[in-house]
Design a protein around this motif. Structure first.
Motif, PDB file in Angstrom:
ATOM      1  N   ALA A  26       0.831  -1.208   0.000  1.00  0.00           N
ATOM      2  CA  ALA A  26       0.000   0.000   0.000  1.00  0.00           C
ATOM      3  C   ALA A  26       0.863   1.256   0.000  1.00  0.00           C
ATOM      4  CB  ALA A  26      -0.950   0.010   1.191  1.00  0.00           C
ATOM      5  N   GLN A  29       2.091   2.625  -3.311  1.00  0.00           N
ATOM      6  CA  GLN A  29       1.134   3.208  -4.251  1.00  0.00           C
ATOM      7  C   GLN A  29       1.316   4.719  -4.290  1.00  0.00           C
ATOM      8  OE1 GLN A  29      -0.722   0.874  -6.014  1.00  0.00           O
ATOM      9  NE2 GLN A  29       0.569  -0.458  -4.777  1.00  0.00           N
ATOM     10  N   LEU A  30       0.970   5.307  -5.392  1.00  0.00           N
ATOM     11  CA  LEU A  30       1.093   6.747  -5.594  1.00  0.00           C
ATOM     12  C   LEU A  30       0.253   7.507  -4.575  1.00  0.00           C
ATOM     13  CD1 LEU A  30       2.232   8.959  -7.472  1.00  0.00           C
ATOM     14  CD2 LEU A  30       0.122   8.750  -8.788  1.00  0.00           C
ATOM     15  N   VAL A  32       0.114   7.630  -1.322  1.00  0.00           N
ATOM     16  CA  VAL A  32      -0.325   7.018  -0.066  1.00  0.00           C
ATOM     17  C   VAL A  32       0.697   7.401   1.000  1.00  0.00           C
ATOM     18  CG1 VAL A  32      -0.774   4.872   1.176  1.00  0.00           C
ATOM     19  CG2 VAL A  32      -1.516   5.104  -1.200  1.00  0.00           C
ATOM     20  N   ARG A 114      -9.669   3.625  -5.338  1.00  0.00           N
ATOM     21  CA  ARG A 114      -8.254   3.252  -5.226  1.00  0.00           C
ATOM     22  C   ARG A 114      -8.037   2.256  -4.092  1.00  0.00           C
ATOM     23  NH1 ARG A 114      -4.478   8.027  -4.572  1.00  0.00           N
ATOM     24  NH2 ARG A 114      -2.997   6.314  -4.438  1.00  0.00           N
ATOM     25  N   ASP A 117      -9.177  -1.131  -5.366  1.00  0.00           N
ATOM     26  CA  ASP A 117      -8.191  -1.663  -6.312  1.00  0.00           C
ATOM     27  C   ASP A 117      -6.943  -2.154  -5.593  1.00  0.00           C
ATOM     28  OD1 ASP A 117      -9.923  -1.014  -8.377  1.00  0.00           O
ATOM     29  OD2 ASP A 117      -8.798   0.777  -8.998  1.00  0.00           O
ATOM     30  N   THR A 118      -6.483  -1.401  -4.610  1.00  0.00           N
ATOM     31  CA  THR A 118      -5.273  -1.787  -3.868  1.00  0.00           C
ATOM     32  C   THR A 118      -5.504  -3.085  -3.103  1.00  0.00           C
ATOM     33  OG1 THR A 118      -4.600   0.526  -3.684  1.00  0.00           O
ATOM     34  CG2 THR A 118      -3.577  -1.033  -2.145  1.00  0.00           C
ATOM     35  N   ASN A 121      -5.645  -5.937  -5.664  1.00  0.00           N
ATOM     36  CA  ASN A 121      -4.307  -6.232  -6.170  1.00  0.00           C
ATOM     37  C   ASN A 121      -3.452  -6.918  -5.119  1.00  0.00           C
ATOM     38  OD1 ASN A 121      -4.850  -5.176  -8.710  1.00  0.00           O
ATOM     39  ND2 ASN A 121      -4.191  -3.121  -8.135  1.00  0.00           N
ATOM     40  N   ARG A 122      -3.580  -6.507  -3.872  1.00  0.00           N
ATOM     41  CA  ARG A 122      -2.816  -7.142  -2.791  1.00  0.00           C
ATOM     42  C   ARG A 122      -3.252  -8.586  -2.619  1.00  0.00           C
ATOM     43  NH1 ARG A 122       0.610  -9.434  -0.524  1.00  0.00           N
ATOM     44  NH2 ARG A 122       1.109  -9.204   1.677  1.00  0.00           N
TER      45      ARG A 122
END
Length: 128
Positions: A26, A29-30, A32, A114, A117-118, A121-122
């Motif tokens: 996490a 990520q952009l 964060v 977001r 999505d995170t 994806n994790r």
């Protein structure tokens, strides 16, 4: 508004840490932000003196620290991605006073997307 994550919280003066579900995923990520979280029992306690005392910490919320402590006691991982929408240290255009304004709602929806999505994806890269 921004997203925040971490694996530590100051709860009743003690630093609590937990096995972070996200690891570095996490935080990589952009936009964060990471840092030490402070568990505050009530926003009524969050005044200027309180802010000065905890200025070196990053985020405030009443639930995250106790959930992280419970996860640690249970031996399970825990993670959070938290929408930060209010800042005690300075004024921002979006805060709790206007959280229902159309632009603020839209920006919050983008952050919540977001987060979803995170997490997805994790979970996709998590070992089975």
């Amino acid at each position: 508004m921004m997203l925040a994550t971490g694996k530590e919280s100051l709860v009743d003066g003690s630093l609590i840490t937990w096995n972070d579900f996200f690891g570095d995923f996490a935080a990589a990520q952009l936009d964060v932000q990471t840092g030490v979280h402070v568990t505050s029992p009530s926003i009524l306690l969050e005044n200027r003196d309180w802010l000065a005392r905890y200025a070196g910490h990053a985020f405030v919320d009443p639930e995250i620290g106790p959930m992280g402590a419970a996860a640690r006691r249970a031996g399970i991982s825990f993670g959070y991605l938290h929408v930060i929408s209010n800042n005690l240290a300075r004024h921002y255009p979006a805060d709790l006073s206007n959280e229902r304004h159309g632009d603020v709602v839209r920006r919050r929806a983008v952050l919540v997307s977001r987060i979803r999505d995170t997490i997805a994806n994790r979970l996709a890269v998590r070992p089975s």
